[in-house]
Write a protein that holds these residues in place. Sequence first.
Motif, mmCIF file in Angstrom:
data_model
loop_
_atom_site.group_PDB
_atom_site.id
_atom_site.type_symbol
_atom_site.label_atom_id
_atom_site.label_comp_id
_atom_site.label_asym_id
_atom_site.label_seq_id
_atom_site.Cartn_x
_atom_site.Cartn_y
_atom_site.Cartn_z
ATOM 1 N N ARG A 1 -42.864 -11.345 42.752
ATOM 2 C CA ARG A 1 -42.677 -10.916 41.666
ATOM 3 C C ARG A 1 -41.200 -10.612 41.705
ATOM 4 N NH1 ARG A 1 -42.170 -5.095 39.713
ATOM 5 N NH2 ARG A 1 -41.658 -5.333 37.455
ATOM 6 N N ALA A 2 -40.533 -10.356 42.795
ATOM 7 C CA ALA A 2 -38.983 -10.294 42.769
ATOM 8 C C ALA A 2 -38.453 -11.597 42.444
ATOM 9 C CB ALA A 2 -38.824 -9.958 44.192
ATOM 10 N N LEU A 3 -39.054 -12.696 42.994
ATOM 11 C CA LEU A 3 -38.524 -13.855 42.706
ATOM 12 C C LEU A 3 -38.532 -14.667 41.347
ATOM 13 C CD1 LEU A 3 -39.625 -15.886 45.838
ATOM 14 C CD2 LEU A 3 -37.655 -15.563 45.344
ATOM 15 N N LYS A 4 -39.248 -13.819 40.512
ATOM 16 C CA LYS A 4 -39.249 -14.219 39.022
ATOM 17 C C LYS A 4 -38.060 -13.611 38.290
ATOM 18 C CE LYS A 4 -44.111 -14.487 38.369
ATOM 19 N NZ LYS A 4 -45.311 -14.173 37.551
ATOM 20 N N SER A 5 -37.095 -12.938 38.903
ATOM 21 C CA SER A 5 -36.082 -12.293 38.501
ATOM 22 C C SER A 5 -34.614 -13.093 38.867
ATOM 23 C CB SER A 5 -35.788 -10.884 39.014
ATOM 24 O OG SER A 5 -34.463 -10.294 38.837
ATOM 25 N N ARG A 6 -33.995 -13.555 37.962
ATOM 26 C CA ARG A 6 -32.582 -14.313 38.262
ATOM 27 C C ARG A 6 -31.682 -13.630 38.895
ATOM 28 N NH1 ARG A 6 -33.060 -16.498 32.090
ATOM 29 N NH2 ARG A 6 -33.113 -14.079 31.782
ATOM 30 N N LYS A 7 -31.740 -12.386 38.796
ATOM 31 C CA LYS A 7 -30.458 -11.547 39.340
ATOM 32 C C LYS A 7 -31.042 -11.329 40.900
ATOM 33 C CE LYS A 7 -30.051 -8.204 35.648
ATOM 34 N NZ LYS A 7 -30.139 -7.056 34.906
ATOM 35 N N PHE A 8 -32.313 -11.116 40.988
ATOM 36 C CA PHE A 8 -32.776 -11.195 42.713
ATOM 37 C C PHE A 8 -32.495 -12.666 43.450
ATOM 38 C CE2 PHE A 8 -35.904 -11.703 45.902
ATOM 39 C CZ PHE A 8 -35.653 -10.711 46.898
ATOM 40 N N LYS A 9 -32.826 -13.567 42.623
ATOM 41 C CA LYS A 9 -32.793 -14.899 43.036
ATOM 42 C C LYS A 9 -31.229 -15.184 43.557
ATOM 43 C CE LYS A 9 -35.123 -17.065 40.316
ATOM 44 N NZ LYS A 9 -35.967 -17.946 39.425
ATOM 45 N N LYS A 10 -30.291 -14.892 42.514
ATOM 46 C CA LYS A 10 -28.737 -14.962 42.864
ATOM 47 C C LYS A 10 -28.507 -14.112 44.053
ATOM 48 C CE LYS A 10 -25.892 -15.187 39.357
ATOM 49 N NZ LYS A 10 -25.100 -15.223 38.045
ATOM 50 N N ALA A 11 -28.799 -12.736 44.115
ATOM 51 C CA ALA A 11 -28.479 -11.833 44.971
ATOM 52 C C ALA A 11 -29.074 -12.237 46.550
ATOM 53 C CB ALA A 11 -29.133 -10.594 44.656
ATOM 54 N N LEU A 12 -30.341 -12.903 46.507
ATOM 55 C CA LEU A 12 -30.828 -13.254 47.662
ATOM 56 C C LEU A 12 -29.958 -14.649 48.331
ATOM 57 C CD1 LEU A 12 -33.137 -13.358 49.806
ATOM 58 C CD2 LEU A 12 -34.482 -15.028 48.203
ATOM 59 N N VAL A 13 -29.633 -15.554 47.471
ATOM 60 C CA VAL A 13 -28.945 -16.563 47.856
ATOM 61 C C VAL A 13 -27.384 -16.093 48.367
ATOM 62 C CG1 VAL A 13 -27.942 -19.087 47.435
ATOM 63 C CG2 VAL A 13 -30.428 -18.229 46.836
ATOM 64 N N ALA A 14 -26.831 -15.128 47.639
ATOM 65 C CA ALA A 14 -25.565 -14.775 47.915
ATOM 66 C C ALA A 14 -25.665 -14.079 49.357
ATOM 67 C CB ALA A 14 -25.042 -13.850 46.982
ATOM 68 N N PHE A 15 -26.913 -13.411 49.678
ATOM 69 C CA PHE A 15 -26.774 -12.625 50.790
ATOM 70 C C PHE A 15 -27.159 -13.826 51.898
ATOM 71 C CE2 PHE A 15 -30.020 -11.516 54.053
ATOM 72 C CZ PHE A 15 -29.122 -10.596 54.729
ATOM 73 N N LEU A 16 -28.038 -14.980 51.709
ATOM 74 C CA LEU A 16 -28.186 -15.757 52.924
ATOM 75 C C LEU A 16 -26.856 -16.613 53.162
ATOM 76 C CD1 LEU A 16 -31.627 -17.599 51.427
ATOM 77 C CD2 LEU A 16 -31.216 -15.871 53.540
ATOM 78 N N ARG A 17 -26.103 -17.100 52.191
ATOM 79 C CA ARG A 17 -24.918 -17.711 52.262
ATOM 80 C C ARG A 17 -23.826 -16.863 53.148
ATOM 81 N NH1 ARG A 17 -21.099 -19.770 47.681
ATOM 82 N NH2 ARG A 17 -21.010 -17.430 47.415
ATOM 83 N N GLN A 18 -23.750 -15.547 52.876
ATOM 84 C CA GLN A 18 -23.003 -14.652 53.631
ATOM 85 C C GLN A 18 -23.460 -14.425 55.154
ATOM 86 O OE1 GLN A 18 -22.526 -10.708 52.107
ATOM 87 N NE2 GLN A 18 -20.964 -9.907 53.359
ATOM 88 N N GLU A 19 -24.671 -13.993 55.222
ATOM 89 C CA GLU A 19 -25.468 -13.770 56.288
ATOM 90 C C GLU A 19 -25.271 -15.041 57.384
ATOM 91 O OE1 GLU A 19 -27.734 -11.258 58.990
ATOM 92 O OE2 GLU A 19 -26.400 -10.979 57.226
ATOM 93 N N TRP A 20 -25.390 -16.242 56.956
ATOM 94 C CA TRP A 20 -25.598 -17.217 58.052
ATOM 95 C C TRP A 20 -24.247 -17.952 58.254
ATOM 96 C CZ3 TRP A 20 -28.753 -20.601 53.912
ATOM 97 C CH2 TRP A 20 -30.255 -20.207 54.147
#
Length: 178
Positions: free
Chosen positions: A107-126
């Motif tokens: 359900r969270a992956l249906k949110s554009r805001k969440f998807k953007k936040a997730l990828v921003a987090f991954l890029r920073q985390e990695w």
Amino acid sequence: HTTSKSLLSKHLENKVQSEAPHRTDVYIVDAMYLVQSLEPKDLPASYGALARYILGRICQAPHVDFICDLYPVPSIKEEEQEKRGVDDDLNISIKGAHQKRPKDFKRALKSRKFKKALVAFLRQEWSKDEYQNILQGHELYVNFDKNCTKQSVDEHGVKAEEVNELQNSHEEADTLIA
């Protein structure tokens, strides 16, 4: 008429008869296709463990491209996204690696805001040194939000640098991959 990417990929895979390559030099990943294909019951509970899990899955070649969709508003894709059940009322922020991911990850992956936040987090985390053991021997290019970051390991640890010549404005990862 829209066809599911996963149905199309299965159909194409059934049409091809070939041996697996002996070596893979480049691994290109449609970020959201990969994330949405992950089985939520198999995913780690925290965002940090999720980042490690995804990174371990994508580091399959010396050169890895992790390509993300853009989510501009307005967009020519908004009507299609609405049909798929976009849920931008869902407001989930990612504050750190120890934070628990949503139980209803699909359900969270249906949110554009969440998807953007997730990828921003991954890029920073990695870009943290704790991922050095996974990134060793790989150049990871994360193409997200019109920017491209190259993450690699040198004698000082994980190094993240902007790659200006790979900036783009493709709205869909698959058009950039093509």
